[in-house]
Every structure is written in structure tokens, then in C-alpha cells.
Design an enzyme around this catalytic site. Structure first.
Site: not given
Ligand code: 13P
Ligand code: MG
Ligand code: MG
Ligand code: MG
Ligand code: 13P
Length: 385
Positions: A10, A17, A130, A227, A230, A241
């Protein structure tokens, strides 16, 4: 040997996001086109899922190649610059280091790489997710490679009947173990049922001694110590196969199982299988999405993709995911929608504990018992009447 590498990051979201800006995709596409021209890559495609950009690449340099990883790193730096120019959200979000040092381990981008001798027909599935973490693949991988109610090939295909070996990582203690299935099924389930910590990294066929599946296994928060979004993992599954058929590898996603992720990475929500154009987690930064891209590989070339969840047979899974999302959302800030305290990606708890420390007091002592005159206290042992 051929290597299929998916490297993803990302490097900026459009809007928030929810997606990747087309200019970033174009920048990455130019980079992979150059890398194909100059012979680093045999073939490559740029695909997005939510705000994550994946480079799906074939080459002859093996796993953890500094050339291929270095190329991906430079490409993500270039897409980060595009994101910065457009003021996109979280530009460079997953690039946790300033410098590249040989390979991508610990630098932020996720990668799943599988090495194999190309068969006369080589069907593969690339899954991109995602708004969730790598343990999200545990349940589908278990069903694909260990559950005969999902995969009849385990029973009726002579090349699958011997079973598969699962390699599981303990992400908290940086160690690995192999489970020989079906013999070790029950042992393995005790671990992979806790997907925040124990993550299936790869699966191999016992009869063929061949790599069958591999996942991106890194947890960004464990690398960064805080953090940073994610992990939004990817996975490759080779098919047919003596390996699971395409239909067997897709079937687990007809059940939108609950994963950790969604809003602020801190909520349980269902994993919704979607077609590529619907891989935009807008509602409550979710529900988490998965896309499945099918390729036939010929002389290293990626013939495809076919958008495998663009199939009305997955409509019910999508409807069920929406229902589960409605149900979980109504819990608001309560578990089990919100992740338990030790798994929360965002938390105000340490600060709250400090601020409220002197407002906590011991529980009041039990009120002294009133024993009616004449009745011995010993007549009832501990029971209140
Ligand atoms: P991403 O990891 O996809 O950027 O998401 C972060 C997030 O905090 C979404 O609320
Ligand atoms: Mg993401
Ligand atoms: Mg993001
Ligand atoms: Mg992410
Ligand atoms: P086809 O007859 O369509 O090739 O199907 C074979 C099969 O095994 C499907 O799982």
C-alpha cells in the site's frame, strides 16, 4: 525452474484507504514493462485490491532475489512519489524503511513466491485481499488441502490421497513447524485456529513433492512495533493434475468466514469474495475483500487473468457477508466485533490506564453478615439463605 512472485504494498490510498489511483497503476505498469523489456522479468501484471498494489511477476531468479525484490522496492518508491504528488492518503504507507538492503524481509511490502518446473498446462490462482491479515488464508487453505468435504480429490485422486504438508509460522516467536496431513490434522488445527499468531506459509504435495501454495506471511505491526495499516495478504495456489482443481481451490470462499481487519484493522468482519471492480472496501473500511485471479502459465507468460469471483455462484457469499456485516456492526465498540484488547491495532488503553490509575479503588469488602440471635454461624457452611 520458474518463479512466480507476487510482491505487494500500500503506497497510498484513493480515497482514504479504499482504492489505488489509476496514475499509480500506470506508473507501476510502465516499470514492469521496462523490466520485461530488459529481461529481468519474463512477464508481469499490475493488479490492485482495495488500496494495495500487487506486482504479479514471473522470472528465473528464484525466491528472495535481490534483483526482483529491489525492482519491486523501486517501483513502490515510484508509486509513492505519484501518491505524494496527488496528496493521496498514506503515501508510502507500507514502506517501513528508507533503504533497501538485499531483500524485502522486514521492509514492509508483502510477498508470496513459489518456484516450480512449469507443467505442460500450469493453471494458478492468485488471491489478493485487502483489510485483513495473513492468517485470513488459514481457513481456506485448510479446506482446500485437508478437508474432503471441500476437496473430493483428497479422496478420489490417487495423486492427492497421500495428503499435503503444511508449513506454519509462529509470527510472535519467529519459528516454523511442518504438519504432515492428514495424520497431523488435529494438532495443526489447534494452532492455525488462532490466525493472528499462527499462519500457514506454504503447502506442498506429498505425492508430487511439489510446492502447491504459498502466502505472504508478514505482519506489519510486528515489524514496525506499531499500527501502520493491515497486512492485506496475497496467496498463490497451483491447481490441477494432482493438485486441487480450480473449483476446489475457489470453493472455501463461498463461505465468507470472519477475519480480523476492516475499520482501523481492529474489527472482526466477513471476508467477501468479489470481482475486481468491486474490490473497494468502502463500508466501514470493509468488509474485507478477496479477489481471485486465474492464469494459465505458458513458457513463463501469464495468460490471463480471469476474474474468478465474477461468477453469480458467489452472489450468495456476498449477500451473506453483507448480512454478517450488518449483524457485527450493531455491536459497535463491543467485542467480538472489536478485536480483543491484546489484538487491537489501535488503542488508547495504555494512556487511559495511566490517566485513570488513581480513580480505581479496591472492591468494597463484603457487608458483615447479620446472624440472627441463637443460630450458630456454623449451621450453614458458606450458603446464604
Ligand atoms: P489498510 O491497511 O488497507 O491501509 O487499512 C488501514 C486501515 O486502518 C483501514 O481502516
Ligand atoms: Mg490495504
Ligand atoms: Mg491504506
Ligand atoms: Mg494495509
Ligand atoms: P471437464 O470434463 O469439464 O474437463 O471437467 C473435469 C473435471 O475434473 C472438473 O473438476
Amino acid at each position: 525452474m520458474l518463479t512466480l512472485s507476487i510482491v505487494k504494498a500500500d503506497t497510498g490510498g484513493y480515497v482514504g484507504h479504499s482504492a489505488v489511483h489509476p496514475d499509480m497503476v500506470a506508473e507501476a505498469q510502465r516499470a514492469v514493462d521496462r523490466a520485461i523489456q530488459n529481461g529481468l522479468l519474463i512477464d508481469a501484471q499490475v493488479v490492485t485490491c482495495g488500496d494495495d498494489l500487487s506486482l504479479i511477476m514471473t522470472h528465473r531468479y528464484g525466491r528472495d532475489s535481490h534483483l526482483v525484490h529491489g525492482f519491486a522496492w523501486e517501483t513502490f518508491r515510484a508509486t509513492t512519489r505519484v501518491a505524494q504528488d496527488l496528496g493521496l492518503y498514506g503515501a508510502g504507507q507500507d514502506l517501513l524503511s528508507d533503504a533497501f538492503s538485499g531483500n524485502l524481509r522486514g521492509l514492509g511490502p508483502g510477498y508470496a513466491e513459489i518456484e516450480f518446473e512449469e507443467r505442460p498446462s500450469e493453471p494458478v490462482l492468485c488471491f489478493l485481499a485487502d483489510k485483513t491479515e495473513p492468517g485470513a488464508w488459514n481457513l481456506p487453505l485448510y479446506k482446500i488441502f485437508a478437508d474432503p468435504f471441500n476437496t473430493p480429490g483428497l479422496v478420489i485422486d490417487a495423486k492427492m490421497h497421500a495428503g499435503f504438508v503444511f508449513e506454519v509460522y509462529d509470527l510472535y516467536e519467529d519459528k516454523r513447524i511442518e504438519f504432515d496431513c492428514p495424520a497431523d490434522l488435529y494438532d495443526m488445527l489447534m494452532f492455525i485456529g488462532s490466525p493472528a499468531r499462527y499462519v500457514i506459509h506454504s503447502v506442498r504435495s506429498k505425492a508430487l513433492s511439489e510446492a502447491a501454495a504459498v502466502t505472504s506471511t508478514q505482519r506489519l505491526s510486528l515489524i514496525a512495533g506499531k499500527y501502520v495499516g493491515k497486512d492485506d495478504p496475497v496467496m498463490v495456489v497451483r491447481c490441477q493434475s494432482g493438485l486441487p482443481s480450480i473449483g476446489e481451490a475457489l470453493e472455501p470462499f463461498a463461505f465468507p468466514h470472519t477475519v480480523a481487519g476492516s475499520m482501523r484493522g481492529s474489527h472482526h468482519a466477513p471476508l467477501m469474495p468479489v470481482r475486481l471492480e468491486d474490490a473497494t472496501p468502502n463500508r466501514f473500511d470493509g468488509p474485507p475483500r478477496v479477489v481471485g485471479l486465474g492464469f494459465q502459465i505458458k513458457d513463463g507468460k501469464l495468460i490471463g487473468p480471469r476474474d474468478m469471483f465474477a461468477d453469480p455462484a458467489f452472489d450468495r457469499a456476498r449477500a451473506q457477508a453483507n448480512e454478517v456485516m450488518d449483524y457485527l456492526r450493531r455491536h459497535g465498540p463491543f467485542e467480538p466485533h472489536r478485536l480483543p484488547l491484546d489484538e487491537l491495532e489501535y488503542t488508547t488503553m495504555p494512556e487511559l490506564e495511566k490517566r485513570l490509575a488513581d480513580r480505581w479503588s479496591p472492591l468494597p469488602a463484603p457487608a458483615a453478615e447479620q446472624v440472627p440471635a441463637g443460630e450458630a454461624a456454623s449451621s450453614v457452611s458458606g450458603l446464604r439463605r
